[in-house]
Scaffold this motif. Structure first.
Motif, mmCIF file in Angstrom:
data_model
loop_
_atom_site.group_PDB
_atom_site.id
_atom_site.type_symbol
_atom_site.label_atom_id
_atom_site.label_comp_id
_atom_site.label_asym_id
_atom_site.label_seq_id
_atom_site.Cartn_x
_atom_site.Cartn_y
_atom_site.Cartn_z
ATOM 1 N N TYR A 138 -3.486 2.498 37.466
ATOM 2 C CA TYR A 138 -4.379 1.684 38.295
ATOM 3 C C TYR A 138 -3.863 0.252 38.301
ATOM 4 O O TYR A 138 -3.786 -0.397 37.258
ATOM 5 C CB TYR A 138 -5.804 1.724 37.723
ATOM 6 C CG TYR A 138 -6.842 1.322 38.729
ATOM 7 C CD1 TYR A 138 -7.663 2.278 39.312
ATOM 8 C CD2 TYR A 138 -6.994 -0.001 39.125
ATOM 9 C CE1 TYR A 138 -8.614 1.919 40.245
ATOM 10 C CE2 TYR A 138 -7.936 -0.374 40.060
ATOM 11 C CZ TYR A 138 -8.740 0.598 40.624
ATOM 12 O OH TYR A 138 -9.674 0.250 41.553
ATOM 13 N N ASN A 139 -3.514 -0.242 39.466
ATOM 14 C CA ASN A 139 -3.073 -1.630 39.596
ATOM 15 C C ASN A 139 -4.271 -2.563 39.513
ATOM 16 O O ASN A 139 -5.216 -2.417 40.272
ATOM 17 C CB ASN A 139 -2.391 -1.863 40.950
ATOM 18 C CG ASN A 139 -1.026 -1.270 41.008
ATOM 19 O OD1 ASN A 139 -0.880 -0.083 41.288
ATOM 20 N ND2 ASN A 139 -0.019 -2.071 40.733
ATOM 21 N N VAL A 140 -4.218 -3.523 38.590
ATOM 22 C CA VAL A 140 -5.243 -4.563 38.541
ATOM 23 C C VAL A 140 -4.685 -5.872 39.084
ATOM 24 O O VAL A 140 -5.434 -6.808 39.342
ATOM 25 C CB VAL A 140 -5.835 -4.754 37.127
ATOM 26 C CG1 VAL A 140 -6.586 -3.510 36.698
ATOM 27 C CG2 VAL A 140 -4.784 -5.105 36.114
ATOM 28 N N ALA A 141 -3.380 -5.930 39.241
ATOM 29 C CA ALA A 141 -2.666 -7.035 39.889
ATOM 30 C C ALA A 141 -1.328 -6.456 40.330
ATOM 31 O O ALA A 141 -1.001 -5.311 40.012
ATOM 32 C CB ALA A 141 -2.462 -8.206 38.923
ATOM 33 N N GLU A 142 -0.557 -7.237 41.064
ATOM 34 C CA GLU A 142 0.713 -6.717 41.572
ATOM 35 C C GLU A 142 1.637 -6.237 40.467
ATOM 36 O O GLU A 142 2.320 -5.240 40.613
ATOM 37 C CB GLU A 142 1.416 -7.787 42.407
ATOM 38 C CG GLU A 142 2.638 -7.268 43.114
ATOM 39 C CD GLU A 142 3.222 -8.278 44.070
ATOM 40 O OE1 GLU A 142 4.455 -8.325 44.151
ATOM 41 O OE2 GLU A 142 2.462 -8.998 44.731
ATOM 42 N N ASP A 143 1.633 -6.928 39.337
ATOM 43 C CA ASP A 143 2.545 -6.579 38.253
ATOM 44 C C ASP A 143 1.826 -6.220 36.948
ATOM 45 O O ASP A 143 2.405 -6.262 35.867
ATOM 46 C CB ASP A 143 3.532 -7.716 38.001
ATOM 47 C CG ASP A 143 2.848 -9.035 37.645
ATOM 48 O OD1 ASP A 143 1.602 -9.101 37.691
ATOM 49 O OD2 ASP A 143 3.559 -9.998 37.328
ATOM 50 N N VAL A 144 0.548 -5.857 37.051
ATOM 51 C CA VAL A 144 -0.248 -5.483 35.884
ATOM 52 C C VAL A 144 -0.953 -4.155 36.181
ATOM 53 O O VAL A 144 -1.582 -4.010 37.226
ATOM 54 C CB VAL A 144 -1.301 -6.559 35.537
ATOM 55 C CG1 VAL A 144 -2.125 -6.148 34.325
ATOM 56 C CG2 VAL A 144 -0.639 -7.913 35.311
ATOM 57 N N MET A 145 -0.826 -3.210 35.235
ATOM 58 C CA MET A 145 -1.454 -1.898 35.419
ATOM 59 C C MET A 145 -2.351 -1.555 34.250
ATOM 60 O O MET A 145 -2.085 -1.909 33.108
ATOM 61 C CB MET A 145 -0.397 -0.809 35.562
ATOM 62 C CG MET A 145 0.279 -0.807 36.891
ATOM 63 S SD MET A 145 1.136 0.740 37.136
ATOM 64 C CE MET A 145 1.133 0.782 38.904
ATOM 65 N N LEU A 146 -3.391 -0.825 34.586
ATOM 66 C CA LEU A 146 -4.291 -0.250 33.603
ATOM 67 C C LEU A 146 -4.054 1.256 33.646
ATOM 68 O O LEU A 146 -3.907 1.836 34.726
ATOM 69 C CB LEU A 146 -5.738 -0.585 33.975
ATOM 70 C CG LEU A 146 -6.852 -0.147 33.048
ATOM 71 C CD1 LEU A 146 -6.660 -0.697 31.640
ATOM 72 C CD2 LEU A 146 -8.189 -0.597 33.606
ATOM 73 N N THR A 147 -3.961 1.869 32.499
ATOM 74 C CA THR A 147 -3.788 3.309 32.404
ATOM 75 C C THR A 147 -4.746 3.833 31.354
ATOM 76 O O THR A 147 -5.515 3.056 30.780
ATOM 77 C CB THR A 147 -2.316 3.663 32.083
ATOM 78 O OG1 THR A 147 -2.143 5.071 32.189
ATOM 79 C CG2 THR A 147 -1.909 3.172 30.718
ATOM 80 N N MET A 148 -4.716 5.135 31.106
ATOM 81 C CA MET A 148 -5.654 5.690 30.134
ATOM 82 C C MET A 148 -5.033 6.897 29.445
ATOM 83 O O MET A 148 -4.466 7.766 30.096
ATOM 84 C CB MET A 148 -6.949 6.109 30.838
ATOM 85 C CG MET A 148 -8.014 6.627 29.897
ATOM 86 S SD MET A 148 -9.618 6.840 30.709
ATOM 87 C CE MET A 148 -9.363 8.315 31.665
#
Length: 177
Positions: free
Chosen positions: A54-64
């Motif tokens: 899941y992209n929270v910003a162009e170069d930052v991702m959230l995963t699980m």
């Protein structure tokens, strides 16, 4: 199940969706037909489904980490994502999903978290671990809680972000909207 990133596609290896194993060949065929290179396929003991990115910003991702993504799969994908420009990645931890959804739990992060605007997201807090909550708050996110009855009926965080502040979500999620 694929995720397209800068440079091409990452092909998943299914966990809870193991009934989908074998579809990889058809996805490879499709990607070849449209001229999209496959830059990585999760392999070995790695499990990682595209729904866990899941992209929270162009170069930052959230995963699980969940029954849809294990540590080995995450490490394989993280290496590729970093080479494609992702500078930061946070791994949330899923709650246990047993034989039914009655006790809670989700397969993918977008079932309880959704970005709706710049540094603004909707969440169903019963599924959000504390470390991820602190990480989101440290990034300046305003978090809006999804009511339990709307989560159960509509899962409003499983939305489509059209542009900051403009999303598509189930119209029945009146309070969340």
């Amino acid at each position: 199940d694929i995720r397209v990133v800068r440079g091409g596609a990452i092909q998943s290896r299914f966990g809870h969706g193991s009934f989908k194993r074998g579809v990889e060949r058809e996805m490879q065929r499709f990607l070849a037909q449209i001229g999209c290179p496959i830059i990585y396929t999760v392999c070995g003991n790695g499990i990682f489904e595209a729904g866990e990115l899941y992209n929270v910003a162009e170069d930052v991702m959230l995963t699980m980490l969940s029954n849809s993504a294990n540590r080995e799969g995450l490490e394989q994908v993280q290496f590729v994502l970093e080479r494609c420009g992702v500078k930061e990645m946070h791994a949330a931890r899923a709650t246990t999903l047993m034989d039914s959804f009655e006790s809670g739990g989700e397969f993918h992060i977008d079932m309880f978290f959704g970005v709706i605007d710049l540094r603004k997201a909707i969440i169903f807090p019963n599924q959000l671990d504390y470390e991820t909550y602190k990480w989101l708050r440290s990034k300046g996110f305003e978090l809006i809680e999804i009511p339990a009855d709307e989560q159960k009926k509509f899962a409003p965080s499983n939305l489509v972000l059209l542009e900051p502040g403009k999303v598509i979500m189930p119209k029945g999620a009146v309070e969340t909207i």
